[in-house]
Design a protein around this motif. Structure first.
Motif, short mmCIF file in Angstrom:
data_model
loop_
_atom_site.label_atom_id
_atom_site.label_comp_id
_atom_site.label_asym_id
_atom_site.label_seq_id
_atom_site.Cartn_x
_atom_site.Cartn_y
_atom_site.Cartn_z
N ILE A 1 43.11 29.90 36.08
CA ILE A 1 44.19 31.14 36.93
C ILE A 1 41.95 31.48 37.65
O ILE A 1 42.07 31.96 38.71
N ASN A 2 41.38 31.13 36.69
CA ASN A 2 39.64 31.30 37.31
C ASN A 2 39.58 30.62 38.78
O ASN A 2 38.60 31.21 39.32
N LEU A 3 40.27 29.17 39.11
CA LEU A 3 39.56 28.95 40.47
C LEU A 3 41.30 29.26 41.20
O LEU A 3 41.84 28.79 42.16
N MET A 4 42.04 29.82 40.79
CA MET A 4 43.26 30.52 41.63
C MET A 4 42.89 31.74 42.26
O MET A 4 43.83 32.03 43.30
N VAL A 5 42.50 32.52 41.74
CA VAL A 5 42.26 33.79 42.42
C VAL A 5 40.20 34.23 43.05
O VAL A 5 39.86 34.72 43.63
N LYS A 6 39.96 32.73 43.17
CA LYS A 6 38.40 33.13 44.40
C LYS A 6 38.81 31.48 45.15
O LYS A 6 39.45 30.32 44.74
N ILE B 1 31.02 29.65 41.01
CA ILE B 1 30.85 31.44 41.16
C ILE B 1 31.46 32.72 40.41
O ILE B 1 32.16 31.99 39.88
N LEU B 2 30.17 33.20 40.45
CA LEU B 2 31.27 33.98 38.86
C LEU B 2 32.13 35.24 39.55
O LEU B 2 31.91 35.42 41.00
N LEU B 3 33.27 35.24 38.76
CA LEU B 3 34.36 36.06 39.40
C LEU B 3 33.65 37.88 40.18
O LEU B 3 32.98 37.74 38.38
N THR B 4 34.36 38.05 40.43
CA THR B 4 34.15 39.59 40.96
C THR B 4 35.29 39.80 40.21
O THR B 4 35.92 39.71 39.35
N GLU B 5 35.06 41.87 39.13
CA GLU B 5 36.09 42.80 39.29
C GLU B 5 37.59 42.34 39.63
O GLU B 5 38.47 42.06 38.98
N LYS B 6 37.67 42.15 40.83
CA LYS B 6 38.39 42.54 41.72
C LYS B 6 38.83 41.38 41.46
O LYS B 6 40.43 41.33 41.39
N GLU B 7 38.71 40.17 41.61
CA GLU B 7 38.93 38.75 41.03
C GLU B 7 40.12 38.85 40.18
O GLU B 7 41.21 38.48 39.99
N ILE B 8 39.04 38.84 39.31
CA ILE B 8 39.64 39.41 37.46
C ILE B 8 41.21 40.00 37.61
O ILE B 8 42.09 39.57 37.23
N GLU B 9 41.39 41.31 38.22
CA GLU B 9 42.51 41.61 38.08
C GLU B 9 43.33 40.82 39.22
O GLU B 9 44.80 40.81 38.71
N ILE C 1 49.77 36.73 38.68
CA ILE C 1 50.19 35.55 37.97
C ILE C 1 50.16 35.66 36.47
O ILE C 1 51.35 35.17 36.01
N ILE C 2 49.85 36.00 35.61
CA ILE C 2 50.43 36.57 34.40
C ILE C 2 51.86 37.08 33.99
O ILE C 2 52.26 36.55 33.29
N ALA D 1 39.51 36.06 29.85
CA ALA D 1 40.18 36.16 27.85
C ALA D 1 39.53 36.92 28.08
O ALA D 1 40.29 38.01 26.93
N GLN D 2 38.27 37.77 27.68
CA GLN D 2 38.54 39.15 27.41
C GLN D 2 39.19 40.62 28.52
O GLN D 2 39.19 41.35 27.42
N ALA D 3 39.59 39.88 29.13
CA ALA D 3 40.25 40.99 30.05
C ALA D 3 41.83 41.00 29.77
O ALA D 3 41.91 42.15 30.11
N TYR D 4 42.14 39.96 29.43
CA TYR D 4 44.08 39.80 29.01
C TYR D 4 43.62 39.20 27.83
O TYR D 4 43.29 38.80 27.53
#
Length: 268
Positions: free
Chosen positions: A9-14, A19-27, A32-33, A61-64
């Motif tokens: 999913i980390n590669l699906m949202v950016k 490159i480290l994910l932004t808060e927006k990308e984590i959202e 997807i979930i 993982a820490q966010a969801y």
């Protein structure tokens, strides 16, 4: 209930790697979930391929609550500076519980490209196997065009490795039998649905559910029904249904058995 045991999913949202994910990308992971959950996919394991992407998997993982992470250096991401990244990764693994790390991976050998550095990949593979053993973690193995090399590296370790998965299994029945004999599980992805993949279907028919897990490798390896489009964790349900028909069992049995296997391997 189904589990996607290998996703990105980390590669699906950016758009860019490492490159480290932004808060927006984590959202952006939320829909997807949610879509996966509509298809009975309740748990998703995001798999690291480099130090930055391992950190991204941990952040997700820490966010969801229903997401878990692995940490690892993919053989194709194994640069000449891999040892520095490995040192940083060991710090993440020491905090495996708060980081929700359930495995070391994906790690292994990939000799598909002409410039592949087997010596460097071997050193990184061994170091990460030993890191998993030191921390009582499963290993997720990436092996491509490296049939003999992979088995040769694993042979001295196999009695110590109690939990391991061959991600996106693509070899023949003799390799599968050896892997299962050594206690490894086989990760089955969308390619099992491809019309010409009779060899993989034969492997799946023969392999017991105690040695099978379901993966999407999203956004890669879409099943036949969406071939050519980006993959998503929701299609675990498609793979599970296909395997139920292939092994002539109910979808409920596939779901129950593969979920039990993933929980055992990842201790979740």
């Amino acid at each position: 209930m189904l589990i996607d045991s290998h996703c990105h999913i980390n590669l699906m949202v950016k758009k860019k790697f490492d490159i480290l994910l932004t808060e927006k990308e984590i959202e952006l992971a939320q829909p997807i979930i949610d879509q996966a959950k509509k298809h009975n996919v309740d748990i998703i394991v995001n798999v690291g391929t480099s130090l930055p992407e391992s950190k991204n998997c941990i952040a997700l993982a820490q966010a969801y609550p229903t997401l878990y992470a692995t940490a690892g250096i993919h053989p194709n991401d194994c640069s000449k500076d891999w040892k520095n990244d490995f040192k940083e990764m060991t710090k993440l693994v020491k905090d495996k519980e708060p980081n929700k790390i359930v495995a070391i991976g994906e790690i292994g050998i990939d000799l598909h490209y002409p410039d592949s550095n087997l010596s460097r990949q071997t050193d990184a593979f061994k170091a990460q196997i030993e890191l998993a053993l030191e921390n009582d973690l499963c290993i997720v193995i990436h092996s491509r065009d490296a049939y003999d090399e992979t088995l040769s590296i694993l042979e001295p370790y196999h009695k110590d490795i109690s939990r391991g998965i061959f991600h996106c299994f693509s070899y023949d029945q003799p390799f599968a039998r050896q892997a299962v004999e050594w206690g490894f599980a086989l990760g089955i992805d969308g390619p099992v649905t491809y019309p010409k993949n009779d060899v993989l279907r034969a492997v799946v028919r023969e392999t017991p559910f105690s040695s099978l897990v379901l993966e999407t490798d999203s956004p890669y390896l879409p099943p036949q029904i969406i071939r050519g489009k980006p993959n998503s964790p929701q299609y675990i349900a498609t793979i599970a249904s296909f395997i139920a028909d292939l092994k002539k069992v109910s979808l409920e049995e596939v779901s129950e058995q593969t979920t039990q296997t993933v929980r055992r391997l990842f201790n979740i």
